[in-house]
Scaffold this motif. Structure first.
Motif, PDB file in Angstrom:
ATOM      1  N   ALA A 100      -2.263  20.355  18.490  1.00  0.00           N
ATOM      2  CA  ALA A 100      -1.129  19.576  18.985  1.00  0.00           C
ATOM      3  C   ALA A 100      -0.451  20.292  20.151  1.00  0.00           C
ATOM      4  CB  ALA A 100      -0.135  19.313  17.860  1.00  0.00           C
ATOM      5  N   ASN A 101      -0.266  21.594  20.031  1.00  0.00           N
ATOM      6  CA  ASN A 101       0.377  22.351  21.110  1.00  0.00           C
ATOM      7  C   ASN A 101      -0.522  22.470  22.334  1.00  0.00           C
ATOM      8  OD1 ASN A 101       3.169  23.460  20.491  1.00  0.00           O
ATOM      9  ND2 ASN A 101       2.090  23.787  18.562  1.00  0.00           N
ATOM     10  N   GLU A 102      -1.810  22.690  22.130  1.00  0.00           N
ATOM     11  CA  GLU A 102      -2.739  22.762  23.264  1.00  0.00           C
ATOM     12  C   GLU A 102      -2.769  21.432  24.013  1.00  0.00           C
ATOM     13  OE1 GLU A 102      -4.669  25.118  24.711  1.00  0.00           O
ATOM     14  OE2 GLU A 102      -3.931  26.685  23.380  1.00  0.00           O
ATOM     15  N   ALA A 103      -2.824  20.339  23.264  1.00  0.00           N
ATOM     16  CA  ALA A 103      -2.843  19.020  23.904  1.00  0.00           C
ATOM     17  C   ALA A 103      -1.550  18.779  24.673  1.00  0.00           C
ATOM     18  CB  ALA A 103      -3.070  17.923  22.870  1.00  0.00           C
ATOM     19  N   ALA A 104      -0.422  19.144  24.082  1.00  0.00           N
ATOM     20  CA  ALA A 104       0.868  18.973  24.755  1.00  0.00           C
ATOM     21  C   ALA A 104       0.958  19.830  26.011  1.00  0.00           C
ATOM     22  CB  ALA A 104       2.014  19.307  23.802  1.00  0.00           C
ATOM     23  N   ASN A 105       0.286  20.976  26.006  1.00  0.00           N
ATOM     24  CA  ASN A 105       0.292  21.847  27.187  1.00  0.00           C
ATOM     25  C   ASN A 105      -0.453  21.218  28.357  1.00  0.00           C
ATOM     26  OD1 ASN A 105       1.735  23.815  25.836  1.00  0.00           O
ATOM     27  ND2 ASN A 105      -0.062  25.046  25.351  1.00  0.00           N
ATOM     28  N   THR A 106      -1.436  20.372  28.076  1.00  0.00           N
ATOM     29  CA  THR A 106      -2.226  19.788  29.157  1.00  0.00           C
ATOM     30  C   THR A 106      -1.808  18.362  29.509  1.00  0.00           C
ATOM     31  OG1 THR A 106      -3.957  19.002  27.659  1.00  0.00           O
ATOM     32  CG2 THR A 106      -4.234  21.201  28.584  1.00  0.00           C
ATOM     33  N   LEU A 107      -1.116  17.687  28.611  1.00  0.00           N
ATOM     34  CA  LEU A 107      -0.678  16.322  28.874  1.00  0.00           C
ATOM     35  C   LEU A 107       0.494  16.350  29.849  1.00  0.00           C
ATOM     36  CD1 LEU A 107      -1.440  13.478  27.867  1.00  0.00           C
ATOM     37  CD2 LEU A 107       0.399  13.690  26.205  1.00  0.00           C
ATOM     38  N   SER A 134      -6.403  15.636  23.421  1.00  0.00           N
ATOM     39  CA  SER A 134      -6.620  16.048  22.029  1.00  0.00           C
ATOM     40  C   SER A 134      -8.041  16.545  21.804  1.00  0.00           C
ATOM     41  CB  SER A 134      -6.324  14.886  21.080  1.00  0.00           C
ATOM     42  OG  SER A 134      -4.978  14.495  21.200  1.00  0.00           O
ATOM     43  N   LEU A 135      -9.013  15.886  22.409  1.00  0.00           N
ATOM     44  CA  LEU A 135     -10.402  16.312  22.251  1.00  0.00           C
ATOM     45  C   LEU A 135     -10.619  17.701  22.857  1.00  0.00           C
ATOM     46  CD1 LEU A 135     -12.265  12.954  22.978  1.00  0.00           C
ATOM     47  CD2 LEU A 135     -12.040  14.115  20.768  1.00  0.00           C
ATOM     48  N   ARG A 136     -10.066  17.919  24.038  1.00  0.00           N
ATOM     49  CA  ARG A 136     -10.172  19.245  24.662  1.00  0.00           C
ATOM     50  C   ARG A 136      -9.459  20.292  23.806  1.00  0.00           C
ATOM     51  NH1 ARG A 136      -9.255  16.048  29.184  1.00  0.00           N
ATOM     52  NH2 ARG A 136      -7.057  16.591  29.223  1.00  0.00           N
ATOM     53  N   ALA A 137      -8.294  19.950  23.311  1.00  0.00           N
ATOM     54  CA  ALA A 137      -7.515  20.884  22.494  1.00  0.00           C
ATOM     55  C   ALA A 137      -8.245  21.225  21.198  1.00  0.00           C
ATOM     56  CB  ALA A 137      -6.145  20.288  22.186  1.00  0.00           C
ATOM     57  N   ALA A 138      -8.900  20.240  20.598  1.00  0.00           N
ATOM     58  CA  ALA A 138      -9.638  20.489  19.352  1.00  0.00           C
ATOM     59  C   ALA A 138     -10.755  21.497  19.577  1.00  0.00           C
ATOM     60  CB  ALA A 138     -10.195  19.181  18.803  1.00  0.00           C
ATOM     61  N   GLU A 139     -11.429  21.412  20.713  1.00  0.00           N
ATOM     62  CA  GLU A 139     -12.483  22.379  21.023  1.00  0.00           C
ATOM     63  C   GLU A 139     -11.912  23.790  21.159  1.00  0.00           C
ATOM     64  OE1 GLU A 139     -14.596  21.092  24.497  1.00  0.00           O
ATOM     65  OE2 GLU A 139     -15.271  19.224  23.538  1.00  0.00           O
ATOM     66  N   VAL A 140     -10.807  23.909  21.885  1.00  0.00           N
ATOM     67  CA  VAL A 140     -10.170  25.215  22.075  1.00  0.00           C
ATOM     68  C   VAL A 140      -9.736  25.790  20.739  1.00  0.00           C
ATOM     69  CG1 VAL A 140      -8.121  26.356  23.038  1.00  0.00           C
ATOM     70  CG2 VAL A 140      -9.423  24.754  24.446  1.00  0.00           C
ATOM     71  N   ALA A 165     -10.696  24.950  17.632  1.00  0.00           N
ATOM     72  CA  ALA A 165     -11.808  25.213  16.715  1.00  0.00           C
ATOM     73  C   ALA A 165     -12.377  26.599  17.012  1.00  0.00           C
ATOM     74  CB  ALA A 165     -12.879  24.136  16.849  1.00  0.00           C
ATOM     75  N   ALA A 166     -12.511  26.925  18.284  1.00  0.00           N
ATOM     76  CA  ALA A 166     -13.006  28.257  18.652  1.00  0.00           C
ATOM     77  C   ALA A 166     -12.027  29.353  18.224  1.00  0.00           C
ATOM     78  CB  ALA A 166     -13.258  28.330  20.159  1.00  0.00           C
ATOM     79  N   LYS A 167     -10.715  29.109  18.383  1.00  0.00           N
ATOM     80  CA  LYS A 167      -9.709  30.093  17.997  1.00  0.00           C
ATOM     81  C   LYS A 167      -9.657  30.281  16.489  1.00  0.00           C
ATOM     82  CE  LYS A 167      -6.324  29.560  21.733  1.00  0.00           C
ATOM     83  NZ  LYS A 167      -4.952  29.123  22.050  1.00  0.00           N
ATOM     84  N   ILE A 168      -9.677  29.181  15.741  1.00  0.00           N
ATOM     85  CA  ILE A 168      -9.474  29.237  14.289  1.00  0.00           C
ATOM     86  C   ILE A 168     -10.764  29.589  13.546  1.00  0.00           C
ATOM     87  CG2 ILE A 168      -8.749  27.895  12.258  1.00  0.00           C
ATOM     88  CD1 ILE A 168      -6.432  28.379  14.189  1.00  0.00           C
ATOM     89  N   PHE A 169     -11.856  29.012  13.976  1.00  0.00           N
ATOM     90  CA  PHE A 169     -13.106  29.169  13.230  1.00  0.00           C
ATOM     91  C   PHE A 169     -14.102  30.108  13.906  1.00  0.00           C
ATOM     92  CE2 PHE A 169     -11.451  24.915  12.199  1.00  0.00           C
ATOM     93  CZ  PHE A 169     -11.205  25.129  10.843  1.00  0.00           C
ATOM     94  N   GLY A 170     -13.775  30.577  15.100  1.00  0.00           N
ATOM     95  CA  GLY A 170     -14.649  31.528  15.795  1.00  0.00           C
ATOM     96  C   GLY A 170     -15.741  30.885  16.457  1.00  0.00           C
TER      97      GLY A 170
END
Length: 100
Positions: free
Chosen positions: A59-66, A87-93, A95-100
């Protein structure tokens, strides 16, 4: 050269979300994400805390780019595409941060 000038001019009008719009967007997206991810059977072995962390990050990543212009467009037209794309771009970022 002309294309470069247009590209620079095009980015000059991109305004970050107004603080109240950003806060509203982050809360709505985070709550929606947590609900959807909690109900997703593929996530049954993922803790509520990890889901919350992922959704808050997204949510924060998406808000940063919107941009405010994109938010105004969505308000005017009802077209969710800018938020979906962010949101799709943020989910990718995230997922990499949270799940490696």
């Amino acid at each position: 050269m002309f294309a470069l000038v247009l590209a620079i001019a095009g980015t000059a009008s991109a305004t970050p979300l107004q603080p109240h719009k950003r806060a509203e967007f982050v809360v709505e997206m985070s709550e929606s994400c947590i609900d959807a991810q909690t109900r997703n059977p593929a996530n049954r072995d993922i803790s509520a805390g990890v889901i919350r962390d992922f959704c808050n990050c997204a949510a924060n990543e998406a808000a940063n780019t919107l941009t405010q212009e994109a938010a105004d467009y969505m308000d005017r037209t009802g077209d969710p595409k800018p938020a979906t794309n962010a949101s799709l771009r943020a989910a990718e970022v995230c997922a990499a941060k949270i799940f490696g």
